[in-house]
Design a protein around this motif. Sequence first.
Motif, PDB file in Angstrom:
ATOM      1  N   LEU A  74      69.682 -34.038  18.746  1.00  0.00           N
ATOM      2  CA  LEU A  74      68.654 -34.224  19.780  1.00  0.00           C
ATOM      3  C   LEU A  74      69.237 -34.890  21.023  1.00  0.00           C
ATOM      4  O   LEU A  74      68.902 -34.520  22.155  1.00  0.00           O
ATOM      5  CB  LEU A  74      67.500 -35.059  19.214  1.00  0.00           C
ATOM      6  CG  LEU A  74      66.635 -34.373  18.146  1.00  0.00           C
ATOM      7  CD1 LEU A  74      65.681 -35.384  17.507  1.00  0.00           C
ATOM      8  CD2 LEU A  74      65.850 -33.207  18.750  1.00  0.00           C
ATOM      9  N   GLU A  75      70.111 -35.890  20.818  1.00  0.00           N
ATOM     10  CA  GLU A  75      70.706 -36.597  21.958  1.00  0.00           C
ATOM     11  C   GLU A  75      71.597 -35.670  22.773  1.00  0.00           C
ATOM     12  O   GLU A  75      71.545 -35.663  24.008  1.00  0.00           O
ATOM     13  CB  GLU A  75      71.501 -37.807  21.472  1.00  0.00           C
ATOM     14  CG  GLU A  75      70.623 -38.958  21.003  1.00  0.00           C
ATOM     15  CD  GLU A  75      71.440 -40.157  20.553  1.00  0.00           C
ATOM     16  OE1 GLU A  75      72.676 -40.038  20.449  1.00  0.00           O
ATOM     17  OE2 GLU A  75      70.853 -41.216  20.312  1.00  0.00           O
ATOM     18  N   THR A  76      72.429 -34.862  22.097  1.00  0.00           N
ATOM     19  CA  THR A  76      73.313 -33.957  22.833  1.00  0.00           C
ATOM     20  C   THR A  76      72.515 -32.835  23.506  1.00  0.00           C
ATOM     21  O   THR A  76      72.881 -32.375  24.580  1.00  0.00           O
ATOM     22  CB  THR A  76      74.374 -33.351  21.895  1.00  0.00           C
ATOM     23  OG1 THR A  76      73.744 -32.781  20.740  1.00  0.00           O
ATOM     24  CG2 THR A  76      75.373 -34.407  21.446  1.00  0.00           C
ATOM     25  N   GLU A  77      71.435 -32.405  22.868  1.00  0.00           N
ATOM     26  CA  GLU A  77      70.597 -31.388  23.504  1.00  0.00           C
ATOM     27  C   GLU A  77      69.997 -31.927  24.799  1.00  0.00           C
ATOM     28  O   GLU A  77      69.916 -31.217  25.803  1.00  0.00           O
ATOM     29  CB  GLU A  77      69.485 -30.955  22.544  1.00  0.00           C
ATOM     30  CG  GLU A  77      68.612 -29.831  23.087  1.00  0.00           C
ATOM     31  CD  GLU A  77      67.646 -29.294  22.052  1.00  0.00           C
ATOM     32  OE1 GLU A  77      66.582 -28.801  22.450  1.00  0.00           O
ATOM     33  OE2 GLU A  77      67.966 -29.376  20.849  1.00  0.00           O
ATOM     34  N   SER A  78      69.601 -33.205  24.781  1.00  0.00           N
ATOM     35  CA  SER A  78      69.064 -33.826  25.992  1.00  0.00           C
ATOM     36  C   SER A  78      70.134 -33.940  27.072  1.00  0.00           C
ATOM     37  O   SER A  78      69.868 -33.698  28.257  1.00  0.00           O
ATOM     38  CB  SER A  78      68.508 -35.217  25.651  1.00  0.00           C
ATOM     39  OG  SER A  78      68.073 -35.884  26.815  1.00  0.00           O
ATOM     40  N   LEU A  79      71.370 -34.303  26.674  1.00  0.00           N
ATOM     41  CA  LEU A  79      72.455 -34.439  27.644  1.00  0.00           C
ATOM     42  C   LEU A  79      72.866 -33.096  28.229  1.00  0.00           C
ATOM     43  O   LEU A  79      73.206 -33.001  29.416  1.00  0.00           O
ATOM     44  CB  LEU A  79      73.667 -35.105  26.983  1.00  0.00           C
ATOM     45  CG  LEU A  79      73.519 -36.582  26.612  1.00  0.00           C
ATOM     46  CD1 LEU A  79      74.713 -37.044  25.786  1.00  0.00           C
ATOM     47  CD2 LEU A  79      73.394 -37.439  27.874  1.00  0.00           C
ATOM     48  N   ARG A 101      73.210 -28.444  31.763  1.00  0.00           N
ATOM     49  CA  ARG A 101      74.074 -29.295  32.587  1.00  0.00           C
ATOM     50  C   ARG A 101      75.458 -29.490  31.965  1.00  0.00           C
ATOM     51  O   ARG A 101      76.372 -29.967  32.626  1.00  0.00           O
ATOM     52  CB  ARG A 101      73.425 -30.669  32.768  1.00  0.00           C
ATOM     53  CG  ARG A 101      72.082 -30.630  33.467  1.00  0.00           C
ATOM     54  CD  ARG A 101      71.519 -32.028  33.640  1.00  0.00           C
ATOM     55  NE  ARG A 101      71.239 -32.668  32.355  1.00  0.00           N
ATOM     56  CZ  ARG A 101      70.122 -32.496  31.660  1.00  0.00           C
ATOM     57  NH1 ARG A 101      69.180 -31.688  32.126  1.00  0.00           N
ATOM     58  NH2 ARG A 101      69.935 -33.099  30.502  1.00  0.00           N
ATOM     59  N   ASN A 102      75.607 -29.157  30.704  1.00  0.00           N
ATOM     60  CA  ASN A 102      76.866 -29.410  30.011  1.00  0.00           C
ATOM     61  C   ASN A 102      76.954 -28.482  28.793  1.00  0.00           C
ATOM     62  O   ASN A 102      75.971 -27.827  28.432  1.00  0.00           O
ATOM     63  CB  ASN A 102      76.943 -30.881  29.581  1.00  0.00           C
ATOM     64  CG  ASN A 102      78.368 -31.377  29.470  1.00  0.00           C
ATOM     65  OD1 ASN A 102      79.308 -30.588  29.317  1.00  0.00           O
ATOM     66  ND2 ASN A 102      78.548 -32.691  29.554  1.00  0.00           N
ATOM     67  N   GLN A 103      78.130 -28.440  28.161  1.00  0.00           N
ATOM     68  CA  GLN A 103      78.317 -27.630  26.960  1.00  0.00           C
ATOM     69  C   GLN A 103      78.956 -28.479  25.867  1.00  0.00           C
ATOM     70  O   GLN A 103      79.694 -29.421  26.141  1.00  0.00           O
ATOM     71  CB  GLN A 103      79.233 -26.427  27.237  1.00  0.00           C
ATOM     72  CG  GLN A 103      78.636 -25.381  28.158  1.00  0.00           C
ATOM     73  CD  GLN A 103      78.846 -25.730  29.612  1.00  0.00           C
ATOM     74  OE1 GLN A 103      79.826 -26.356  29.963  1.00  0.00           O
ATOM     75  NE2 GLN A 103      77.901 -25.346  30.462  1.00  0.00           N
TER      76      GLN A 103
END
Length: 399
Positions: free
Chosen positions: A35-40, A53-55
């Motif tokens: 969930l945290e990486t999906e938000s980032l 914004r990122n991969q």
Amino acid sequence: MTEDKIALRALLEKGSDVTFLREMIGFAAERLMALETESLCGAGPGERSPDRRNQRNGYRERDWETRAGTVELRIPKLRRGSYFPAFLEPRRLAEKALTAVIQEAYVQGISTRSVDDLVRAMGLEGISKSQVSRLCGEIDERVQTFLGRPIEGEWPYVWLDATYVKARRDHHIVSVAVIVAVGVNADGRREVLGMTVGHSEAEPFWVEFLRTLARRGLRGVKLVTSDAHEGLKAAIAKVLGATWQRCRVHFMRNALAYAGKTQRRIVSAWIGTAFAQDDAAAARKQWREVADQARPRVPKLAALMDEAETDVLAYMGFPAQHRVKLHSTNPLERLNGEIKRRSEVVGIFPNEAAVIRLIGALLLEQNDEWAVQRARYMSLETIAPLSDDPIVSLPVVAA
């Protein structure tokens, strides 16, 4: 969500299995990280979205010690920037070490008024000596393992610096030197190599510290950056046999002491023209011209420049991409600032073991933070030619 339910059901079917709780913790941690990486990233794995914004960029393994046992985590990595799970609390060990030092001072009855106030605010007044000893023992074991670990590979660049804290020794308050070594290896990664405490910065103390690093495996050192302490200079030559870089910032302070208050800015810019040159030969030529121009009016400054030329400009013989990080001990300044900030909370350490405990824990956590950063401190392409290993020193494409 359906896949999550299936995974959770599989865990529940294990019933009384002793690993059930640990696996539940691992399952929850995995979902939190997702969930945290999906938000980032702004999108899920493989999802096409204009908001991305990122991969993601693979995983790194890490063991997480919990009350239910060791949980093996696969922490996601990102293509840009770094990610560290919030629930791992990266600063937890240093805070625990700080608490332990304060507790130790308090139960021995030697804490200052400010520490007394802090202890009461933390609700630690009722703690016993046995509880303090147990907590200190747990932290000391981790810190000593870190400070005594093998040093593997080659380390072309090393920075050395010392800071001072107050500690009690034989019922007296004394200044204790805290020595820290940081290095960059042949992969361009930065690590804390070691630390120790001692009575002063005399040559035998430095020699023993550097020999300890060498016994642990330190090798391939090309350049050591430090201040101009005579004992340290002698120890570097005796143990490491590397080129010594005199910290440019420390030198400028010494040089400006010979200039009047109104001339310091001019003198600084004057000497700075040598640092702005593109190569070592041009820098030395400009350095001598500045010294010769200063000789009639400020002979002491000229004499200092004559003496320090080789050592202050040593970094100019190394790759241009590295020079901004080599010419001074500034890479250690932030670390020393954090050491000072934490030690000021304690005020006077109850003993030298407490100094090692708190500062060692801080260095361990800083080293962990550097380890999870995706970007290298120095690029592999520019640092590889410095290696003594013929395979590593080949260009990256050829290797």
